[in-house]
Design a protein around this motif. Structure first.
Motif, mmCIF file in Angstrom:
data_model
loop_
_atom_site.group_PDB
_atom_site.id
_atom_site.type_symbol
_atom_site.label_atom_id
_atom_site.label_comp_id
_atom_site.label_asym_id
_atom_site.label_seq_id
_atom_site.Cartn_x
_atom_site.Cartn_y
_atom_site.Cartn_z
ATOM 1 N N LEU A 144 -14.675 -0.846 4.740
ATOM 2 C CA LEU A 144 -14.317 0.507 4.325
ATOM 3 C C LEU A 144 -12.893 0.607 3.798
ATOM 4 C CD1 LEU A 144 -15.902 2.687 7.175
ATOM 5 C CD2 LEU A 144 -16.986 1.641 5.161
ATOM 6 N N SER A 145 -12.270 -0.541 3.471
ATOM 7 C CA SER A 145 -10.871 -0.522 3.032
ATOM 8 C C SER A 145 -10.590 -1.428 1.837
ATOM 9 C CB SER A 145 -9.936 -0.925 4.186
ATOM 10 O OG SER A 145 -10.101 -0.081 5.297
ATOM 11 N N GLY A 146 -11.154 -2.646 1.865
ATOM 12 C CA GLY A 146 -10.862 -3.608 0.810
ATOM 13 C C GLY A 146 -9.515 -4.273 0.952
ATOM 14 N N ARG A 147 -8.739 -3.877 1.974
ATOM 15 C CA ARG A 147 -7.382 -4.384 2.206
ATOM 16 C C ARG A 147 -6.939 -3.878 3.580
ATOM 17 N NH1 ARG A 147 -2.732 -2.211 -0.815
ATOM 18 N NH2 ARG A 147 -1.909 -2.077 1.307
ATOM 19 N N ALA A 159 -12.560 8.916 1.662
ATOM 20 C CA ALA A 159 -12.201 9.088 0.257
ATOM 21 C C ALA A 159 -13.370 9.593 -0.584
ATOM 22 C CB ALA A 159 -11.687 7.769 -0.316
ATOM 23 N N THR A 160 -14.593 9.276 -0.176
ATOM 24 C CA THR A 160 -15.768 9.720 -0.927
ATOM 25 C C THR A 160 -16.356 11.013 -0.383
ATOM 26 O OG1 THR A 160 -17.142 8.256 0.432
ATOM 27 C CG2 THR A 160 -16.407 7.400 -1.690
ATOM 28 N N VAL A 183 -16.473 -0.846 0.136
ATOM 29 C CA VAL A 183 -16.060 -1.927 -0.752
ATOM 30 C C VAL A 183 -17.007 -3.089 -0.507
ATOM 31 C CG1 VAL A 183 -14.197 -3.493 -1.394
ATOM 32 C CG2 VAL A 183 -13.669 -1.146 -0.692
ATOM 33 N N MET A 184 -17.808 -3.417 -1.491
ATOM 34 C CA MET A 184 -18.848 -4.423 -1.304
ATOM 35 C C MET A 184 -18.321 -5.844 -1.547
ATOM 36 S SD MET A 184 -21.155 -2.333 -0.446
ATOM 37 C CE MET A 184 -22.538 -3.484 -0.272
ATOM 38 N N PHE A 221 -13.039 -0.255 -6.350
ATOM 39 C CA PHE A 221 -13.301 1.005 -5.660
ATOM 40 C C PHE A 221 -12.067 1.899 -5.680
ATOM 41 C CE2 PHE A 221 -13.312 3.788 -1.995
ATOM 42 C CZ PHE A 221 -14.620 4.237 -1.886
ATOM 43 N N TRP A 222 -10.863 1.295 -5.483
ATOM 44 C CA TRP A 222 -9.636 2.076 -5.343
ATOM 45 C C TRP A 222 -8.955 2.358 -6.671
ATOM 46 C CZ3 TRP A 222 -9.572 4.692 -1.243
ATOM 47 C CH2 TRP A 222 -10.019 4.178 -0.021
#
Length: 353
Positions: free
Chosen positions: A124-127, A139-140, A199-200, A329-330
């Motif tokens: 749920l972050s990507g980072r 965020a969505t 984030v897939m 995504f971001w």
């Protein structure tokens, strides 16, 4: 795909880099994961779950330094997941990490093994991120509530309803009055909806990043380091100064600690300054912004290649500073404001790779 003993060092290096200087020390989490896989309990990472499978987001929240001092009992994730299952009436068929950067890139895999569930190849972050209300489901517009926290002393808190900001505030208040950290779980998401609110491919992406960087060896040349990381080298040099100070508060609440680190790039003589909070947020070369969040700004020890977190950077060490492109995504204009520098109170436009 299953995570094997041979995969653990690469995965640990990958998630540490994606922490962008934050996310917590990965050493304890890697040791717990290694213990499982050594005994044949390998996490199952799935990128093709049945669309109707309910995927529950989980992770560790709070003071990550306290996590290494107050070790988990092993029941925290099961307790948090059970609390959400009771509250929602929905049973989890898989788990997904709330954050791929730092120890949360590893602990949900430990939880998946302990609960006998697969783990989605996503997060749920990507980072690395500092706040719950910055997670992708917030965020969505999906929302964070209901959420459950289970701390190592046995206390359980369910935040049944409220805005994303109130869930963030409620969680911090609970953590401050309990053990400092807790396992957290959110309402499950159908696997078919994950591409719209997560984030897939982040777990396999972190694993591949770690493999490439470890294969580059210690103290690689700039071109080799850039190729291995898939990013660009912003500077290579000695840290001259580190400054720390309280961060800006909001609505009467104290903010996270702020700071900056300055180094001289031995290749050009330019000064690079890194502005940091829980993560490295902005890089300025001779006063001009050259890279920023939501891209990942990673600082690594020049000799060993080990990531240097914000709370450990010190004057005198030789480091390399990397910029790794943010997950698409971001960079979507609808979500960029959530992680751009101004979201942290820094008056700068985002500067992306």
């Amino acid at each position: 795909m299953r995570i094997t003993v041979a995969d653990v060092p690469a995965l640990e290096r990958g998630v540490a880099l994606l922490g962008s200087g934050g996310g917590g020390d990965t050493m304890t989490a890697a040791a717990l994961l290694r213990q499982h896989v050594t005994h044949g309990r390998e996490p199952d990472i799935s990128g093709a779950l049945d669309p109707n499978t309910l995927v529950m987001p989980v992770g560790i929240v709070g003071a990550t330094a306290a996590f290494t001092e107050k070790l988990p009992s092993g029941a925290e994730f099961a307790t948090a997941v059970s609390a959400i299952e009771r509250w929602t009436g929905a049973r989890a068929g898989a788990l997904v990490s709330i954050e791929i950067g730092g120890l949360n890139g590893l602990m949900p895999l430990v939880a998946a093994v302990e609960l006998g569930l697969p783990c989605a190849d996503a997060d749920l972050s990507g980072r690395g991120l500092p706040r719950l209300d910055q997670l992708s489901i917030a965020a969505t517009g999906r929302g964070l509530a209901p959420a459950a926290l289970a701390e190592p002393g046995g206390q359980v808190l369910v935040l049944a309803a409220g805005s994303d900001e109130s869930v963030e505030r409620g969680a911090r208040a609970f953590l401050a009055s309990s053990g400092g950290w807790a396992a957290m779980a959110f309402a499950p998401v159908p696997a078919g909806e994950l591409p719209r609110c997560a984030v897939m491919g982040s777990v396999t992406g972190a694993l591949e990043l770690g493999r490439r960087v470890l294969a580059a060896g210690e103290g690689p040349e700039p071109d080799r380091l850039a190729e291995a990381s898939g990013g660009r080298v912003l500077a290579m040099g000695r840290v001259l100064e580190v400054s720390r100070h309280p961060g800006p508060g909001a609505h009467g609440r104290a903010g996270f600690g702020r700071g900056s680190a300055t180094l001289t790039d031995h290749r050009t003589g330019a000064l690079l300054r890194l502005e940091m909070e829980n993560e490295y947020l902005l890089a300025l070369r001779d006063g001009h912004p050259v890279a920023s969040t939501p891209d990942v700004l990673a600082v690594v020890d020049h000799r060993t290649g080990a990531p240097v977190p914000c709370d450990a950077i010190r004057a005198g060490i030789e480091v390399d500073v990397l910029q790794l492109a943010a997950a698409p995504f971001w960079t979507d204009p609808r979500r960029l404001p959530v992680l751009q520098p101004r979201a942290y109170g820094i008056d700068s436009d985002p500067v992306l790779a």
